[in-house]
Design an enzyme around this catalytic site. Structure first.
Site, short mmCIF file in Angstrom:
data_model
loop_
_atom_site.label_atom_id
_atom_site.label_comp_id
_atom_site.label_asym_id
_atom_site.label_seq_id
_atom_site.Cartn_x
_atom_site.Cartn_y
_atom_site.Cartn_z
CG ASP A 1 -1.81 -1.19 1.15
OD1 ASP A 1 -2.18 -1.62 -0.01
OD2 ASP A 1 -2.11 -1.43 2.26
CE LYS B 1 2.53 -2.49 -4.40
NZ LYS B 1 1.98 -1.99 -2.90
N GLY C 1 -4.41 -4.12 -3.65
CA GLY C 1 -5.56 -3.12 -4.20
C GLY C 1 -4.73 -2.03 -4.33
CG HIS C 2 -2.03 -1.93 -6.96
ND1 HIS C 2 -0.96 -2.51 -7.89
CD2 HIS C 2 -1.82 -2.36 -5.91
CE1 HIS C 2 -0.31 -3.42 -7.17
NE2 HIS C 2 -0.39 -3.47 -6.01
CD GLN D 1 0.64 -8.77 -2.71
OE1 GLN D 1 1.21 -9.46 -3.50
NE2 GLN D 1 -0.71 -8.54 -2.72
#
Ligand code: GDP
Ligand code: IMO
Ligand code: MG
Length: 423
Positions: free
Chosen positions: A13, A16, A40-41, A224
């Site tokens: 988080d 990225k 979750g980007h 990650q």
């Protein structure tokens, strides 16, 4: 051409997704190399906010190729939801998204196994995102997984054999009641499979190497972060893939000699979601403030993220493992209001000073901090380096001096435009 890699230097988080989207105009191809929908980007631009889980963050730019590499694990249900959401927002996804034949599939039973395993662990649970990541990679390494390429022949047979085995584990080992949930999940899953099959399914390792030979540029997008890496993270509180630079080699089929820049991304502080050690975690009002100001709630699960000061011991460890050539600092604006900012430069345990990342991080390990002056101004509207307050420049230089790695970009807000190139 060599491939550049962008990856997280902390516990995920770091931002990225935002940065990959910002850098995409510089590249022809963007490729995800590991992880799955545990990622979750988040991307924000033109009043659009989108969270991507499986699809690379280059998808919003025109005339770019996005690849889901062999190292990724795909849940067709999540994949379909992402495609639907993008289509609803007016983005056309078609031949600009290629999928590796060798990527593994997350089956509905993998998700149930993840839930059952976490329940069985009780207090000592990993805090998994419950997306089926661990069980899917376990089957991959156990030489027992199903890949996207398997969809082209005898798939029903392979699927049934595999899920029968999973069902046995669920009922006999975990005494887990799956019947009702599974029926509903399977229907959705096969709908997702039909959509997945409509995209180009390719031998992405051949495609990528051919494009690099032709002089095309590629950015590998990590998921990650380094401290969640299966080998080097705070095991067992890690994810199940190689999140470090080496993962881009195995997850895309790119030889180590073909890696160019290694761009490591970190927040101006630290966060972690899920269980596991976090030496600089703040259990006080400062931690709560950072969580609120930084909107530190999981993009995938909505869980509150644990917050703490920047940890240079952990950062240096991550830099070493990745061969980081440059860094990007994110979310400095979240610290705008602090008089004093603390940075961890070592640990102390039982009277002994520790300057390297230890095998085990116990409760007795305490961070050693230095204090730097805060900049006490709003960074979010700044567009040029020249406008940076001195205290902020000082914060960046301190990190560069300590790590020996240049900071090439600073992000001062979630939006695409709130990105300042330094070098
Ligand atoms: P990723 O998983 O590494 O892509 O990061 P996430 O998207 O899970 O979390 C990063 C969050 O911070 C997202 O909500 C972003 O919109 C947001 N974000 C990214 N960069 C910045 C920044 O510089 N400042 C602030 N305030 N938010 C940012
Ligand atoms: P992005 O790509 C932050 C964490 C989970 C849990 C551990 C194992 O958005 O940075 P898993 O579901 O992989 O079995 O969970 O890893 N985790 C993440 N934390 N960002 C992520 O991805 C994460 N993906 C997994 O919270 O602690
Ligand atoms: Mg995320």
């Amino acid at each position: 051409m060599k491939a550049d890699v962008l990856l997280g230097l902390q516990w995920g988080d770091e931002g990225k997704g935002k940065v990959v989207d910002v850098l995409t105009p510089d590249y022809d191809i963007i490729a995800r190399f590991q992880g799955g929908p545990n990622a979750g980007h988040t991307l924000e631009f033109n009043n659009i906010k989108q969270v991507l889980h499986t699809i690379p963050s280059g998808i919003f730019r025109k005339n770019k190729i996005n690849i889901i590499g062999n190292g990724v694990v795909i849940d067709p249900v999540v994949f379909r939801k992402e495609i639907v959401s993008l289509t609803e927002k007016g983005f056309e996804i078609g031949d600009n998204l290629l999928i590796s034949r060798k990527a593994h599939l997350i089956l509905p039973t993998h998700r149930l196994l993840d839930a059952a395993s976490e329940m069985a662990k009780g207090e000592s649970k990993i805090g998994s995102t419950l997306k089926g990541i661990g069980p899917t990679y376990r089957d991959k390494i156990g030489r027992d997984g199903l890949r996207v390429g398997d969809l082209s022949s005898d798939f029903e047979y392979k699927y049934t054999a595999k899920t029968d085995n999973h069902k046995e584990i669920l009922s006999k080992l975990y005494h887990f009641d799956y019947e009702e949930t599974l029926d509903a999940c399977e229907k959705e899953w096969f709908e997702g499979i039909e959509l997945l099959k409509s995209f180009p399914i390719i031998d992405s390792e051949n495609y990528i190497n051919e494009k690099l030979r032709e002089g095309k540029s590629l950015l590998a997008e990590g998921a990650q972060g380094t401290l969640l890496d299966i080998d080097f993270g705070s095991y067992p509180f890690v994810t199940s893939s190689s999140t470090i630079c080496a993962g881009a080699c195995t997850g895309l089929g790119i030889a180590p000699s073909k890696i160019g820049k290694v761009i490591g991304i970190f927040k101006a502080y630290c966060t972690r979601v899920g269980s596991g050690p976090f030496p600089t975690e703040l259990h006080d009002e400062i931690g709560n403030f950072i969580r609120k100001a930084g909107n530190e709630f999981g993009s995938t699960t909505g869980r509150p993220r644990r917050c703490g000061w920047l940890d240079l011991v952990a950062l240096k460890y991550a830099i070493m493992l990745n061969g980081t050539t440059e860094m990007i600092m994110m979310k400095a604006d979240v610290l705008d209001q602090f008089e004093v900012i603390r940075v961890c430069v070592g640990y102390e345990q039982d009277g002994e000073v520790i300057e390297s990342f230890p095998f085990e991080i116990s409760e007795r390990l305490k961070p050693i901090y230095v204090e730097l002056p805060g900049w006490k101004c709003d960074l979010t509207a700044i567009t040029k380096v020249e406008e940076f307050p001195d205290a902020f420049k000082n914060y960046i230089h301190f990190i560069e001096d300590e790590t020996g790695i240049p900071v090439s970009i600073v992000s001062v807000g979630p939006n695409r435009d709130q990105t300042i190139r330094l070098k």
